[in-house]
Design a protein around this motif. Structure first.
Motif, PDB file in Angstrom:
ATOM      1  N   ILE A  73       0.832  -1.212   0.000  1.00  0.00           N
ATOM      2  CA  ILE A  73       0.000   0.000   0.000  1.00  0.00           C
ATOM      3  C   ILE A  73       0.858   1.251   0.000  1.00  0.00           C
ATOM      4  O   ILE A  73       0.613   2.203  -0.754  1.00  0.00           O
ATOM      5  CB  ILE A  73      -0.945  -0.002   1.223  1.00  0.00           C
ATOM      6  CG1 ILE A  73      -2.038  -1.056   1.059  1.00  0.00           C
ATOM      7  CG2 ILE A  73      -1.572   1.377   1.430  1.00  0.00           C
ATOM      8  CD1 ILE A  73      -2.895  -1.262   2.301  1.00  0.00           C
ATOM      9  N   PHE A  74       1.909   1.262   0.841  1.00  0.00           N
ATOM     10  CA  PHE A  74       2.754   2.442   0.985  1.00  0.00           C
ATOM     11  C   PHE A  74       3.983   2.420   0.080  1.00  0.00           C
ATOM     12  O   PHE A  74       4.812   3.334   0.158  1.00  0.00           O
ATOM     13  CB  PHE A  74       3.193   2.595   2.445  1.00  0.00           C
ATOM     14  CG  PHE A  74       2.119   3.132   3.348  1.00  0.00           C
ATOM     15  CD1 PHE A  74       1.958   4.496   3.524  1.00  0.00           C
ATOM     16  CD2 PHE A  74       1.251   2.275   3.996  1.00  0.00           C
ATOM     17  CE1 PHE A  74       0.960   4.991   4.340  1.00  0.00           C
ATOM     18  CE2 PHE A  74       0.247   2.756   4.826  1.00  0.00           C
ATOM     19  CZ  PHE A  74       0.102   4.116   4.999  1.00  0.00           C
ATOM     20  N   ASN A  75       4.091   1.386  -0.766  1.00  0.00           N
ATOM     21  CA  ASN A  75       5.264   1.282  -1.651  1.00  0.00           C
ATOM     22  C   ASN A  75       6.550   1.481  -0.843  1.00  0.00           C
ATOM     23  O   ASN A  75       7.403   2.307  -1.164  1.00  0.00           O
ATOM     24  CB  ASN A  75       5.168   2.309  -2.778  1.00  0.00           C
ATOM     25  CG  ASN A  75       6.175   2.047  -3.892  1.00  0.00           C
ATOM     26  OD1 ASN A  75       6.754   0.957  -3.985  1.00  0.00           O
ATOM     27  ND2 ASN A  75       6.413   3.055  -4.726  1.00  0.00           N
ATOM     28  N   THR A  76       6.676   0.696   0.230  1.00  0.00           N
ATOM     29  CA  THR A  76       7.726   0.900   1.229  1.00  0.00           C
ATOM     30  C   THR A  76       9.130   0.859   0.649  1.00  0.00           C
ATOM     31  O   THR A  76      10.015   1.579   1.119  1.00  0.00           O
ATOM     32  CB  THR A  76       7.577  -0.157   2.355  1.00  0.00           C
ATOM     33  OG1 THR A  76       6.300   0.021   2.975  1.00  0.00           O
ATOM     34  CG2 THR A  76       8.664  -0.010   3.392  1.00  0.00           C
ATOM     35  N   SER A  77       9.343   0.053  -0.371  1.00  0.00           N
ATOM     36  CA  SER A  77      10.698  -0.049  -0.939  1.00  0.00           C
ATOM     37  C   SER A  77      11.193   1.288  -1.476  1.00  0.00           C
ATOM     38  O   SER A  77      12.398   1.529  -1.551  1.00  0.00           O
ATOM     39  CB  SER A  77      10.730  -1.102  -2.054  1.00  0.00           C
ATOM     40  OG  SER A  77       9.864  -0.736  -3.111  1.00  0.00           O
ATOM     41  N   VAL A  78      10.263   2.169  -1.850  1.00  0.00           N
ATOM     42  CA  VAL A  78      10.620   3.507  -2.337  1.00  0.00           C
ATOM     43  C   VAL A  78      10.423   4.556  -1.246  1.00  0.00           C
ATOM     44  O   VAL A  78      11.302   5.387  -0.992  1.00  0.00           O
ATOM     45  CB  VAL A  78       9.771   3.877  -3.577  1.00  0.00           C
ATOM     46  CG1 VAL A  78      10.019   5.337  -3.973  1.00  0.00           C
ATOM     47  CG2 VAL A  78      10.098   2.950  -4.738  1.00  0.00           C
ATOM     48  N   THR A  79       9.283   4.513  -0.576  1.00  0.00           N
ATOM     49  CA  THR A  79       8.935   5.604   0.337  1.00  0.00           C
ATOM     50  C   THR A  79       9.779   5.619   1.600  1.00  0.00           C
ATOM     51  O   THR A  79      10.021   6.684   2.169  1.00  0.00           O
ATOM     52  CB  THR A  79       7.438   5.548   0.714  1.00  0.00           C
ATOM     53  OG1 THR A  79       7.144   4.281   1.314  1.00  0.00           O
ATOM     54  CG2 THR A  79       6.563   5.716  -0.526  1.00  0.00           C
ATOM     55  N   PHE A  80      10.247   4.451   2.056  1.00  0.00           N
ATOM     56  CA  PHE A  80      11.092   4.444   3.252  1.00  0.00           C
ATOM     57  C   PHE A  80      12.418   5.138   2.958  1.00  0.00           C
ATOM     58  O   PHE A  80      12.904   5.939   3.759  1.00  0.00           O
ATOM     59  CB  PHE A  80      11.339   3.011   3.745  1.00  0.00           C
ATOM     60  CG  PHE A  80      11.777   2.943   5.180  1.00  0.00           C
ATOM     61  CD1 PHE A  80      10.855   2.783   6.195  1.00  0.00           C
ATOM     62  CD2 PHE A  80      13.108   3.066   5.533  1.00  0.00           C
ATOM     63  CE1 PHE A  80      11.244   2.734   7.526  1.00  0.00           C
ATOM     64  CE2 PHE A  80      13.513   3.017   6.853  1.00  0.00           C
ATOM     65  CZ  PHE A  80      12.586   2.850   7.853  1.00  0.00           C
ATOM     66  N   PRO A 190       5.653  10.123  -6.951  1.00  0.00           N
ATOM     67  CA  PRO A 190       4.183  10.070  -7.016  1.00  0.00           C
ATOM     68  C   PRO A 190       3.673   8.856  -6.255  1.00  0.00           C
ATOM     69  O   PRO A 190       4.327   7.814  -6.189  1.00  0.00           O
ATOM     70  CB  PRO A 190       3.907   9.936  -8.524  1.00  0.00           C
ATOM     71  CG  PRO A 190       5.163   9.383  -9.103  1.00  0.00           C
ATOM     72  CD  PRO A 190       6.281   9.900  -8.258  1.00  0.00           C
ATOM     73  N   TRP A 191       2.517   9.022  -5.628  1.00  0.00           N
ATOM     74  CA  TRP A 191       1.907   7.911  -4.896  1.00  0.00           C
ATOM     75  C   TRP A 191       0.427   7.895  -5.179  1.00  0.00           C
ATOM     76  O   TRP A 191      -0.256   8.914  -5.084  1.00  0.00           O
ATOM     77  CB  TRP A 191       2.146   8.068  -3.396  1.00  0.00           C
ATOM     78  CG  TRP A 191       1.602   6.925  -2.585  1.00  0.00           C
ATOM     79  CD1 TRP A 191       2.212   5.737  -2.329  1.00  0.00           C
ATOM     80  CD2 TRP A 191       0.319   6.858  -1.955  1.00  0.00           C
ATOM     81  NE1 TRP A 191       1.390   4.930  -1.564  1.00  0.00           N
ATOM     82  CE2 TRP A 191       0.225   5.591  -1.314  1.00  0.00           C
ATOM     83  CE3 TRP A 191      -0.763   7.734  -1.848  1.00  0.00           C
ATOM     84  CZ2 TRP A 191      -0.894   5.184  -0.599  1.00  0.00           C
ATOM     85  CZ3 TRP A 191      -1.884   7.337  -1.141  1.00  0.00           C
ATOM     86  CH2 TRP A 191      -1.945   6.076  -0.514  1.00  0.00           C
ATOM     87  N   LEU A 192      -0.087   6.720  -5.553  1.00  0.00           N
ATOM     88  CA  LEU A 192      -1.510   6.550  -5.801  1.00  0.00           C
ATOM     89  C   LEU A 192      -2.014   5.352  -5.003  1.00  0.00           C
ATOM     90  O   LEU A 192      -1.269   4.393  -4.783  1.00  0.00           O
ATOM     91  CB  LEU A 192      -1.770   6.301  -7.300  1.00  0.00           C
ATOM     92  CG  LEU A 192      -1.580   7.482  -8.248  1.00  0.00           C
ATOM     93  CD1 LEU A 192      -1.697   7.003  -9.690  1.00  0.00           C
ATOM     94  CD2 LEU A 192      -2.603   8.571  -7.976  1.00  0.00           C
ATOM     95  N   PRO A 193      -3.278   5.393  -4.582  1.00  0.00           N
ATOM     96  CA  PRO A 193      -3.838   4.235  -3.872  1.00  0.00           C
ATOM     97  C   PRO A 193      -3.916   3.021  -4.797  1.00  0.00           C
ATOM     98  O   PRO A 193      -4.075   3.160  -6.009  1.00  0.00           O
ATOM     99  CB  PRO A 193      -5.228   4.713  -3.462  1.00  0.00           C
ATOM    100  CG  PRO A 193      -5.556   5.803  -4.427  1.00  0.00           C
ATOM    101  CD  PRO A 193      -4.259   6.469  -4.753  1.00  0.00           C
ATOM    102  N   GLN A 270       6.884  10.073   4.422  1.00  0.00           N
ATOM    103  CA  GLN A 270       7.208   8.961   3.546  1.00  0.00           C
ATOM    104  C   GLN A 270       6.555   9.041   2.172  1.00  0.00           C
ATOM    105  O   GLN A 270       7.081   8.479   1.204  1.00  0.00           O
ATOM    106  CB  GLN A 270       6.850   7.629   4.213  1.00  0.00           C
ATOM    107  CG  GLN A 270       5.405   7.485   4.615  1.00  0.00           C
ATOM    108  CD  GLN A 270       5.177   6.279   5.502  1.00  0.00           C
ATOM    109  OE1 GLN A 270       6.089   5.511   5.771  1.00  0.00           O
ATOM    110  NE2 GLN A 270       3.962   6.099   5.972  1.00  0.00           N
ATOM    111  N   VAL A 271       5.408   9.695   2.052  1.00  0.00           N
ATOM    112  CA  VAL A 271       4.751   9.746   0.739  1.00  0.00           C
ATOM    113  C   VAL A 271       4.817  11.150   0.133  1.00  0.00           C
ATOM    114  O   VAL A 271       3.961  11.519  -0.678  1.00  0.00           O
ATOM    115  CB  VAL A 271       3.292   9.234   0.810  1.00  0.00           C
ATOM    116  CG1 VAL A 271       3.270   7.766   1.148  1.00  0.00           C
ATOM    117  CG2 VAL A 271       2.454  10.029   1.800  1.00  0.00           C
TER     118      VAL A 271
END
Length: 395
Positions: A73-80, A190-193, A270-271
């Motif tokens: 959901i949070f695309n952690t590999s990028v957002t972290f 960019p982040w989308l649901p 993070q986002v």
């Protein structure tokens, strides 16, 4: 559960001067189930051995959530990684930029103490990734009840900080585009649901609309507006800047003096994306502020934000002719129509879910949130948002 929590190679995370050595540290869970969804949050109380005796440091350790669904959901590999770089690179870059103009350095984020992506030295984010920050609760910053909504003084404090988050990067972009493009822009994604998550909330909204007669005739407009949250983010100049994209009541901590709100900090970067400041302003106001405050002061709050935004741009010697209030209103209109109705509608499920029914982060699912929401207060706030957006032709 706290006794089983460990942080591997913790001593390597802290950069200590020669006369200070790590003596001991204690780890505990920082947040209860339902208080944080995008990461595992720990408190770390550190004792240092120094020439003058013991020194205590109180930290927050932010770690990758132990839940694959949340990571997706949070695309952690990028957002972290992006959040680490926000503290490690973006904050010092913005501070140095302000100092060059003799401008007061904005300070609305916790202090950074160290980070890593993994234990191997690669660029891959894994379960050993960690971000160490100041524990603001020790400095008497506290969270506010998210379901109660924010009052006027706290709202103004947060809008002032948002104005700084937006204006200073614009100043850097205008004066030193090469620095902005190398030290800031690469860490704004960019982040989308996810479509599956969107569809679950959409079905829940259909069910909710059917239970609120005063807005049932607007169902088609509501769903069309909600679906537009899936549209890709479109940065538009000259307003494009750092957009927090998740600025709501639970991502702010407030300091009180004799029950008066005197300061606040914004957390969870993070986002962050590259987009319009209007995204954050609209999302924050409609997701987090009391209905009564918005009914009476909405236009005044927009002007308060804008005045702070312009003042900060002038503080770093920017030409503000392109940033007129009418142009800002166009930004608000665009984002309200094309991104923020769905964003707010989704977040209201989170705001009003029954935290006692939310499971631990390791067992979290979207279904938990939806099942715990739908209270009368939730319906009242959702109906208010729908009517306000419809009145302004935003849906």
């Amino acid at each position: 559960m706290s006794e089983t929590i460990t942080i591997k190679n913790f001593s390597s995370l802290l950069s200590l001067p020669p006369l200070k050595k790590l003596k001991e540290y204690k780890i505990a869970r920082l947040t209860a189930p339902g208080e944080n969804y995008g990461s595992l949050m720990l408190s770390v109380d550190v004792t240092l051995d120094t020439s003058g005796g013991n020194e205590n440091i109180h930290l927050v350790a932010k770690m990758v959530p132990p839940n694959v669904a949340i990571q997706e959901i949070f695309n952690t590999s990028v957002t972290f990684r992006n959040e680490i770089e926000f503290y490690r690179k973006i904050v010092p870059t913005l501070e140095n930029f302000q100092l060059q103009f003799g401008s007061e350095v904005v300070d609305f984020y916790p202090k950074y103490f160290g980070s890593r992506l993994n234990l191997t030295g690669s660029e891959h984010v894994d379960s050993d990734a960690i971000l160490l920050l100041e524990n603001l609760k020790i400095a008497n910053y506290v969270g506010v009840d998210r379901s109660a909504g924010l009052d006027m003084p706290i709202t103004r404090l947060i809008l002032r900080n948002l104005a700084a988050l937006h204006a200073v990067p614009i100043g850097l972009k205008l004066h030193k585009p090469e620095v902005f493009n190398t030290e800031v822009r690469p860490y704004l994604s960019p982040w989308l649901p996810k479509k599956e998550m969107h569809d679950k909330y959409r079905a829940a909204i259909v069910e909710m609309v059917a239970q609120i007669p005063e807005i049932s005739h607007l169902e088609k407009r509501i769903l069309e507006g909600f679906d537009r949250e899936l549209l890709p983010e479109i940065p538009r100049e000259p307003f494009a800047t750092i957009a927090h994209n998740d600025c709501w009541v639970s991502n702010s901590l407030v300091k009180f003096d004799k029950q008066e709100a005197v300061d606040c900090k914004l957390v969870d970067y993070q986002v962050c994306g590259y987009g319009s400041p209007a995204r954050d302003v609209l999302f924050f106001l409609f997701s987090s502020v009391k209905i009564e405050v918005l009914e009476r002061w909405f236009e005044d709050l927009l002007k308060w934000y804008y005045e702070n935004f312009i003042s900060l741009l002038k503080g770093v010697k920017c030409d503000v002719q392109k940033f007129g209030f009418e142009e800002f209103e166009k930004e608000l209109d665009f984002e309200a129509r094309n991104s923020q109705f769905g964003h707010v509608a989704f977040m209201l499920f989170v705001v009003f879910t029954d935290k006692s029914k939310v499971k631990d982060i390791s067992e979290f699912s979207v279904d938990n949130i939806i099942a715990g929401a739908g209270s009368e207060e939730h319906k009242r706030k959702f109906a208010f948002v729908v009517k306000e957006f419809a009145k302004r032709n935003w849906i």
